[in-house]
Design a protein around this motif. Structure first.
Motif, PDB file in Angstrom:
ATOM      1  N   TYR A 184      71.058 -17.250 136.856  1.00  0.00           N
ATOM      2  CA  TYR A 184      70.062 -18.285 137.087  1.00  0.00           C
ATOM      3  C   TYR A 184      70.272 -18.964 138.439  1.00  0.00           C
ATOM      4  O   TYR A 184      71.352 -19.472 138.717  1.00  0.00           O
ATOM      5  CB  TYR A 184      70.134 -19.325 135.961  1.00  0.00           C
ATOM      6  CG  TYR A 184      69.173 -20.455 136.172  1.00  0.00           C
ATOM      7  CD1 TYR A 184      67.816 -20.249 136.019  1.00  0.00           C
ATOM      8  CD2 TYR A 184      69.613 -21.700 136.568  1.00  0.00           C
ATOM      9  CE1 TYR A 184      66.925 -21.270 136.239  1.00  0.00           C
ATOM     10  CE2 TYR A 184      68.728 -22.727 136.789  1.00  0.00           C
ATOM     11  CZ  TYR A 184      67.380 -22.505 136.633  1.00  0.00           C
ATOM     12  OH  TYR A 184      66.500 -23.515 136.858  1.00  0.00           O
ATOM     13  N   HIS A 185      69.240 -18.908 139.281  1.00  0.00           N
ATOM     14  CA  HIS A 185      69.323 -19.493 140.627  1.00  0.00           C
ATOM     15  C   HIS A 185      70.548 -18.993 141.379  1.00  0.00           C
ATOM     16  O   HIS A 185      71.221 -19.748 142.078  1.00  0.00           O
ATOM     17  CB  HIS A 185      69.305 -21.017 140.563  1.00  0.00           C
ATOM     18  CG  HIS A 185      67.903 -21.549 140.453  1.00  0.00           C
ATOM     19  ND1 HIS A 185      67.500 -22.728 141.003  1.00  0.00           N
ATOM     20  CD2 HIS A 185      66.806 -21.030 139.860  1.00  0.00           C
ATOM     21  CE1 HIS A 185      66.217 -22.921 140.756  1.00  0.00           C
ATOM     22  NE2 HIS A 185      65.777 -21.902 140.055  1.00  0.00           N
ATOM     23  N   ASP A 234      62.746 -15.366 138.143  1.00  0.00           N
ATOM     24  CA  ASP A 234      62.323 -16.744 138.461  1.00  0.00           C
ATOM     25  C   ASP A 234      61.644 -16.753 139.812  1.00  0.00           C
ATOM     26  O   ASP A 234      62.291 -16.980 140.828  1.00  0.00           O
ATOM     27  CB  ASP A 234      63.561 -17.643 138.420  1.00  0.00           C
ATOM     28  CG  ASP A 234      63.243 -19.104 138.671  1.00  0.00           C
ATOM     29  OD1 ASP A 234      62.067 -19.468 138.618  1.00  0.00           O
ATOM     30  OD2 ASP A 234      64.182 -19.874 138.924  1.00  0.00           O
ATOM     31  N   ARG A 290      69.612 -27.266 142.665  1.00  0.00           N
ATOM     32  CA  ARG A 290      68.218 -27.287 142.318  1.00  0.00           C
ATOM     33  C   ARG A 290      67.449 -28.331 143.063  1.00  0.00           C
ATOM     34  O   ARG A 290      67.950 -29.373 143.396  1.00  0.00           O
ATOM     35  CB  ARG A 290      68.095 -27.494 140.834  1.00  0.00           C
ATOM     36  CG  ARG A 290      69.140 -26.653 140.121  1.00  0.00           C
ATOM     37  CD  ARG A 290      68.610 -26.017 138.921  1.00  0.00           C
ATOM     38  NE  ARG A 290      67.278 -25.554 139.098  1.00  0.00           N
ATOM     39  CZ  ARG A 290      66.574 -25.074 138.134  1.00  0.00           C
ATOM     40  NH1 ARG A 290      67.061 -25.031 136.942  1.00  0.00           N
ATOM     41  NH2 ARG A 290      65.368 -24.645 138.345  1.00  0.00           N
ATOM     42  N   GLU A 313      57.204 -25.004 143.273  1.00  0.00           N
ATOM     43  CA  GLU A 313      57.729 -25.329 141.940  1.00  0.00           C
ATOM     44  C   GLU A 313      59.204 -25.720 142.043  1.00  0.00           C
ATOM     45  O   GLU A 313      59.648 -26.705 141.452  1.00  0.00           O
ATOM     46  CB  GLU A 313      57.580 -24.136 140.989  1.00  0.00           C
ATOM     47  CG  GLU A 313      57.823 -24.496 139.519  1.00  0.00           C
ATOM     48  CD  GLU A 313      59.278 -24.455 139.088  1.00  0.00           C
ATOM     49  OE1 GLU A 313      59.587 -24.975 137.994  1.00  0.00           O
ATOM     50  OE2 GLU A 313      60.136 -23.926 139.835  1.00  0.00           O
ATOM     51  N   GLU A 314      59.925 -24.946 142.826  1.00  0.00           N
ATOM     52  CA  GLU A 314      61.365 -25.201 142.939  1.00  0.00           C
ATOM     53  C   GLU A 314      61.649 -26.501 143.693  1.00  0.00           C
ATOM     54  O   GLU A 314      62.776 -26.978 143.710  1.00  0.00           O
ATOM     55  CB  GLU A 314      62.066 -24.019 143.639  1.00  0.00           C
ATOM     56  CG  GLU A 314      61.869 -22.669 142.953  1.00  0.00           C
ATOM     57  CD  GLU A 314      62.650 -22.539 141.653  1.00  0.00           C
ATOM     58  OE1 GLU A 314      63.275 -23.523 141.210  1.00  0.00           O
ATOM     59  OE2 GLU A 314      62.623 -21.430 141.068  1.00  0.00           O
ATOM     60  N   HIS A 319      54.726 -19.573 139.241  1.00  0.00           N
ATOM     61  CA  HIS A 319      55.060 -20.031 140.597  1.00  0.00           C
ATOM     62  C   HIS A 319      55.530 -18.885 141.490  1.00  0.00           C
ATOM     63  O   HIS A 319      56.302 -18.031 141.081  1.00  0.00           O
ATOM     64  CB  HIS A 319      56.019 -21.218 140.599  1.00  0.00           C
ATOM     65  CG  HIS A 319      57.453 -20.954 140.224  1.00  0.00           C
ATOM     66  ND1 HIS A 319      58.409 -20.613 141.149  1.00  0.00           N
ATOM     67  CD2 HIS A 319      58.106 -21.043 139.038  1.00  0.00           C
ATOM     68  CE1 HIS A 319      59.590 -20.495 140.552  1.00  0.00           C
ATOM     69  NE2 HIS A 319      59.430 -20.748 139.271  1.00  0.00           N
ATOM     70  N   HIS A 328      60.455 -19.336 145.400  1.00  0.00           N
ATOM     71  CA  HIS A 328      61.795 -19.428 144.825  1.00  0.00           C
ATOM     72  C   HIS A 328      62.640 -20.246 145.805  1.00  0.00           C
ATOM     73  O   HIS A 328      62.088 -20.997 146.611  1.00  0.00           O
ATOM     74  CB  HIS A 328      62.350 -18.027 144.531  1.00  0.00           C
ATOM     75  CG  HIS A 328      63.591 -18.052 143.701  1.00  0.00           C
ATOM     76  ND1 HIS A 328      63.643 -18.639 142.452  1.00  0.00           N
ATOM     77  CD2 HIS A 328      64.856 -17.615 143.951  1.00  0.00           C
ATOM     78  CE1 HIS A 328      64.882 -18.544 141.973  1.00  0.00           C
ATOM     79  NE2 HIS A 328      65.634 -17.926 142.867  1.00  0.00           N
TER      80      HIS A 328
END
Ligand code: ZN
Length: 565
Positions: free
Chosen positions: A515-516, A366, A217, A400-401, A345, A348
Motif C-alpha cells: 500500500y502506497h 491504487d 499520505r 484524490e491522493e 481516481h 497516484h
C-alpha cells in the motif's frame, strides 16, 4: 508436462463455470469470457502503472500522459465528451510548502520559551497558517460534538481565541462507523472548533494508528490503515507525499470557496515525544492520555499551561490538472437528463523515497485498477449495445491522493446539472487479489443503492457484505465522499472475505507490504478473471440504477441523509 496439463484443465473448468453462471443470470449483458476480459482490464493497468508514467502525481507529466490515455479510450468506447473542454475539466490547485528556516513552534511559559523541533511537532500547510500567531491552548479530548449521539467534548470549554488540542480519534464516541468517519474528518472538526471560537488546532495522533502510518499520505482520501488518526495527522504533516522526504507540498483547490481550512491560523501535529512538552505543568501526561485513548475511554478536558507561538512562511504555487469525463447518453427522453456517475481516481503519489531500489510509486491497484474498470465497463456497454435510460457519466478524477480534491471540485462544479446527479459509484483499490465470492460494500445500509448492489451481485452468485472494518473509515476515504457531502447517494467496494481466512491474510499483507509503496506495481499477483467478474457486477449495478424509474434515495435512518438537498 503433467503440471501444464493440469493447469490447462483447470482453466477450462473455470472458463466453463463462468459461462454457466452467466447463462443462468445475466439478462442484460452478453455472456462474458472472464479470462479475456480480465486481460483487457489488465492492459489498461499495464499502461497506467508503467514506470514511464512516474506514479501519475497530480500535475506531473506522467499524470498528463494518463489523462491523454483515458480521454482517448473514452472516445474509442463511444463516450461523448463531458468535460468543459472536450473530455477534460481543468482543475486549479494551490500548492503550499512551509519554508522551514523561517517557521517555528515555541511554547512560552514562566521562566522561558521552549523551541519545538520536527520530532516534537510539525505545522500543516493545509491550513491558512498565519505568518505569526500566539494563543492559549485547551485540551479538548477528542474535540467532537455530536448532538444526536449526546456526545460533547466542548461542553463548558471556552475556546475563544485559543488553540484546540485534541487526540485525533473518535475514541469514546458511540455511533455508527460512517458517522464516526464523517465527524472525525479534519474539515468537520475544524468547522466545529472554529464555530466555538478556536483560531487553530494541535492534534495528537491516534495511538491506535500503526507507527509511521501518518507519513506517506497526502490527505483525507489518502489516510492509511489506521485512520481516523492518520487522516488528520497526514493533513497536519502537510502531506509528505510518497517519499517522506521532509516537508512537501500540500495541495488545495485554488477556488477559495472550496478551501476548508479558512481561518485556521495554527495547525500543528504533535508527536508522542512532543506531547509531554504540551502537557507540562497541566497535571496530566502524554502516557495517561495515550493509554485512555488507546482504550477509547473518555478523556479529561483542561487548559494547558503556557502560550503557543508559531511563525510560518508558506511558499505558494499554482498547479493545473484535469478531471476526465465522458458520458454514455441515456435513451429515455426524460431520464436521459439524469446522471449516474462511475468514478475512480487517475492520480497516484508519484516518485519518492526508494524502497528496495525502486522510486516509482506505480499505483497499479491504487487506483489504476479502478480506472481500468471504468474503461472496461464503457467498452462492455458499447459492445453489448447497452441503452441505459439515464445517462452514465464516467469520471476519472485528479487529486484524490491530495485529499479527494478533483472529485470535490467536480461535485461542487459539475459539468452537468448538479441536481440531476442521482448516484456516484466509486472504485478505489477494490483489491482483486483472490477469487471473488463476496463483495464488501461501503455505504451498504445508507441508501437504496445497497439494495441494488445486492441484486446485481446476486445475478452473479456473489455475496454482499457490509464494511467489516468501519474504523478504517473507508466510506469517507475516497472520492464517493465528495458526492455524499453534496447529498448524492453513493457506494464504494472491496473484494470481500471472512476474517481468519487466507483471503483476510492476502488483503492485510497487501496493505502492509504494497500500500502506497513502489511494490504496488505490475509485478504482483492479481486475479484478473475475478476482476472481470467484478466489472460485470458493477456494470449491472450501473444499468440497474440507470434504468430504475425511481432515483436512488438515502435511507430514512441514514446519517448522510442530512446532506440531501
Ligand atoms: Zn491511494
Amino acid at each position: 508436462m503433467a503440471g501444464r496439463r493440469v493447469v490447462i484443465l483447470l482453466r477450462k473448468v473455470r472458463y466453463m463455470k463462468n459461462l454457466v453462471i452467466l447463462a443462468l443470470g445475466a439478462a442484460t449483458l452478453f455472456a462474458a469470457d472472464f479470462v479475456a476480459e480480465g486481460d483487457r482490464w489488465w492492459a489498461h493497468i499495464q499502461f497506467l502503472a508503467d514506470d514511464s508514467l512516474q506514479g501519475r502525481e497530480t500535475g506531473s507529466d506522467g499524470y498528463r500522459e494518463a489523462v491523454k490515455y483515458v480521454a482517448g479510450k473514452m472516445e474509442t468506447f463511444g463516450l461523448k465528451p463531458a468535460g468543459t473542454s472536450g473530455y477534460l475539466q481543468q482543475v486549479k490547485f494551490e500548492t503550499r510548502q512551509l519554508v522551514d528556516e523561517e517557521s517555528s513552534i515555541t511554547i512560552a511559559r514562566e521562566g522561558g520559551e521552549e523551541v519545538l523541533d520536527r520530532l516534537d511537532a510539525t505545522q500543516s500547510t493545509r491550513a491558512d497558517l498565519a505568518p505569526a500567531a500566539e494563543a492559549a491552548m485547551v485540551f479538548v479530548g477528542y474535540g467532537l460534538r455530536v448532538p444526536e449521539a449526546k456526545y460533547d467534548d466542548l461542553a463548558g470549554v471556552d475556546l475563544r481565541g485559543k488553540i484546540a488540542v485534541y487526540v485525533n480519534s473518535t475514541g469514546a464516541l458511540d455511533a455508527p462507523g460512517p458517522v464516526k468517519s464523517h465527524v472525525g474528518t479534519a474539515a468537520e472538526r475544524w468547522t466545529l472548533l472554529k464555530a466555538a471560537g478556536a483560531i487553530g488546532t494541535a492534534t495528537i495522533m491516534n495511538p491506535r494508528t500503526p507507527a509511521g502510518a501518518a507519513g506517506g499520505r497526502g490527505g483525507r482520501g489518502a489516510a492509511p490503515a489506521g485512520a481516523p488518526a492518520a487522516t488528520d495527522a497526514a493533513d497536519a504533516a502537510g502531506g509528505r507525499g510518497a517519499g517522506g522526504r521532509g516537508p512537501q507540498k500540500a495541495f488545495l483547490l485554488a477556488d477559495p470557496e472550496l478551501q476548508e481550512s479558512v481561518g485556521q491560523k495554527v495547525a500543528i501535529a504533535i508527536t508522542r515525544r512532543g506531547g509531554d512538552k504540551f502537557f507540562a505543568g497541566s497535571g496530566h501526561t502524554m502516557d495517561e492520555i495515550m493509554k485512555l485513548a488507546a482504550e477509547n475511554q473518555p478523556l479529561p478536558k483542561f487548559p494547558l499551561v503556557g502560550t503557543l507561538r508559531t511563525k510560518a512562511t508558506v511558499k505558494r504555487e499554482m498547479v493545473e490538472a484535469p478531471n476526465v469525463a465522458g458520458v454514455l447518453p441515456g435513451s429515455d427522453p426524460k431520464l436521459k437528463d439524469e446522471y449516474v456517475i462511475m468514478s475512480a481516481h487517475l492520480d497516484h503519489v508519484g516518485v519518492g523515497r526508494a524502497i528496495n531500489g525502486d522510486t516509482v510509486y506505480n499505483g497499479a491497484m491504487d487506483d489504476a485498477s479502478g480506472i481500468a474498470t471504468i474503461l472496461e465497463i464503457a467498452r462492455i456497454m458499447k459492445d453489448s449495445g447497452a441503452k441505459p435510460k439515464r445517462s452514465i457519466l464516467f469520471l476519472a478524477v485528479a487529486g484524490e491522493e491530495k485529499g479527494e480534491l478533483g472529485s470535490r471540485y467536480f461535485a461542487s462544479r459539475p459539468t452537468v446539472d448538479r441536481k440531476h446527479i442521482v448516484a456516484d459509484i466509486n472504485l478505489d483499490m477494490f483489491m482483486p487479489l483472490f477469487e471473488l465470492k463476496t463483495i464488501e460494500v461501503q455505504g451498504l445500509a445508507e441508501s437504496t443503492l445497497g439494495d441494488t448492489i445486492r441484486e446485481a451481485a446476486n445475478e452473479f452468485e456473489v455475496k454482499v457484505q457490509a464494511d467489516k472494518e468501519p474504523d478504517q473509515n473507508r466510506f469517507i476515504r475516497s472520492d464517493q465522499y465528495s458526492f455524499i457531502r453534496d447529498g448524492v447517494p453513493s457506494l464504494a467496494f472491496k473484494f470481500g472475505y471472512e476474517f481468519g481466512t487466507p483471503e483476510d491474510k492476502i488483503f492485510h499483507d497487501w496493505i502492509r507490504d504494497r500500500y502506497h509503496k513502489p511494490s504496488d506495481d505490475l509485478n504482483q499477483p492479481v486475479n484478473k478473471a475475478s476482476a472481470a467478474k467484478f466489472n460485470r457486477i458493477i456494470a449491472s449495478l450501473l444499468l440497474r440504477v440507470a434504468d430504475n424509474p425511481a432515483r436512488p434515495q438515502w435511507k430514512d435512518d441514514s446519517f448522510f441523509k442530512r446532506f440531501a438537498k
